[in-house]
Design an enzyme around this catalytic site. Sequence first.
Site, PDB file in Angstrom:
ATOM      1  N   HIS A 109       0.816  -1.224   0.000  1.00  0.00           N
ATOM      2  CA  HIS A 109       0.000   0.000   0.000  1.00  0.00           C
ATOM      3  C   HIS A 109       0.850   1.275   0.000  1.00  0.00           C
ATOM      4  O   HIS A 109       0.348   2.347   0.322  1.00  0.00           O
ATOM      5  CB  HIS A 109      -0.943   0.006   1.205  1.00  0.00           C
ATOM      6  CG  HIS A 109      -2.093  -0.958   1.076  1.00  0.00           C
ATOM      7  ND1 HIS A 109      -2.921  -1.312   2.115  1.00  0.00           N
ATOM      8  CD2 HIS A 109      -2.551  -1.641  -0.013  1.00  0.00           C
ATOM      9  CE1 HIS A 109      -3.839  -2.166   1.689  1.00  0.00           C
ATOM     10  NE2 HIS A 109      -3.628  -2.397   0.409  1.00  0.00           N
ATOM     11  N   ASN A 201      -4.378 -12.562  15.424  1.00  0.00           N
ATOM     12  CA  ASN A 201      -5.074 -11.273  15.494  1.00  0.00           C
ATOM     13  C   ASN A 201      -5.641 -11.078  16.894  1.00  0.00           C
ATOM     14  O   ASN A 201      -5.877 -12.036  17.626  1.00  0.00           O
ATOM     15  CB  ASN A 201      -6.210 -11.233  14.457  1.00  0.00           C
ATOM     16  CG  ASN A 201      -6.504  -9.825  13.976  1.00  0.00           C
ATOM     17  OD1 ASN A 201      -5.588  -9.091  13.606  1.00  0.00           O
ATOM     18  ND2 ASN A 201      -7.770  -9.432  13.984  1.00  0.00           N
ATOM     19  N   GLU A 203      -8.581 -10.063  17.692  1.00  0.00           N
ATOM     20  CA  GLU A 203      -9.960 -10.565  17.756  1.00  0.00           C
ATOM     21  C   GLU A 203     -10.266 -11.244  16.429  1.00  0.00           C
ATOM     22  O   GLU A 203      -9.518 -11.077  15.461  1.00  0.00           O
ATOM     23  CB  GLU A 203     -10.931  -9.399  17.980  1.00  0.00           C
ATOM     24  CG  GLU A 203     -10.820  -8.373  16.877  1.00  0.00           C
ATOM     25  CD  GLU A 203     -11.331  -6.990  17.244  1.00  0.00           C
ATOM     26  OE1 GLU A 203     -11.741  -6.789  18.394  1.00  0.00           O
ATOM     27  OE2 GLU A 203     -11.321  -6.132  16.352  1.00  0.00           O
TER      28      GLU A 203
END
Length: 233
Positions: A109, A201, A203
């Site tokens: 990105h 991760n 969550e």
Amino acid sequence: MSASGSIVILTGAGVSAESGIATFRGPGGLWEGQRVEDVCTPEALARDPALVHRFYDLRRAALDTVAPNAAHEALARLDAAWPGELLIVTQNVDDLHERAGARRLLHMHGELRSALCAACGTRRPWRDPLPPATRCPTCGAAALRPDIVFFGEMPYAMERIEAALARADLFVSIGTSGAVYPAAGFVRGAAASGAATLELNLERSSGSAWFDETRLGPAGALVPAWVDSLLAA
Ligand code: OAD
């Protein structure tokens, strides 16, 4: 996983959260109070270049106040030690992976510490504020912009990433919500080519269902533990 196995690691904002860089979509996320469309599209850049440039100037300057955390350091350790193929693909525009020492790294990105000429396409390292209409030293056009892939633009190095995913024996996703494509689709591409898939991760994410295994917790704890177990094996 044999030591000659091929690993692709995708990282997102969650890997830098413990360094003090706000994530995009969590509470206190970077975009709160600032609509994504106001700062992260080609249309926004055309409409209000001063706003967009200032936004990324602030993000770039903030890099001086943060440092890599245990997750970046563990990934750099894995990069240095892993004898097989390895590629860290980051969606992050900070430079914390490379400051930790990672070498086999792609910024899909873009990068805060880079400027892109909208006229000739040259990318160059950039550490200072970048006012709109700064001249490109290569072609002379007053067209330097933040080297950030905006919504609607093609991420960098997609051919190389897709080739690595097709060869991967293991795909690991760390600290990303799985909300933004094409990165959110990498797990399916890797799995279709036969890779095992692991998510680390804080969550469950929108992509969790696609992974063979998800481990929940902070990257600063999960990533060193995973790297240690992989290198020990
Ligand atoms: P998000 O903010 O969407 O997601 C961050 C993820 O990290 C969430 O799932 C959090 O639960 C998790 N997280 C937060 N703290 C964590 C921690 N300490 N340890 C582990 N996980 C943690 O960020 P991205 O998925 O990276 O694009 O966002 C993808 C793209 O959206 C960004 O690259 C950016 C944005 O628009 C561009 O700038 C082009």
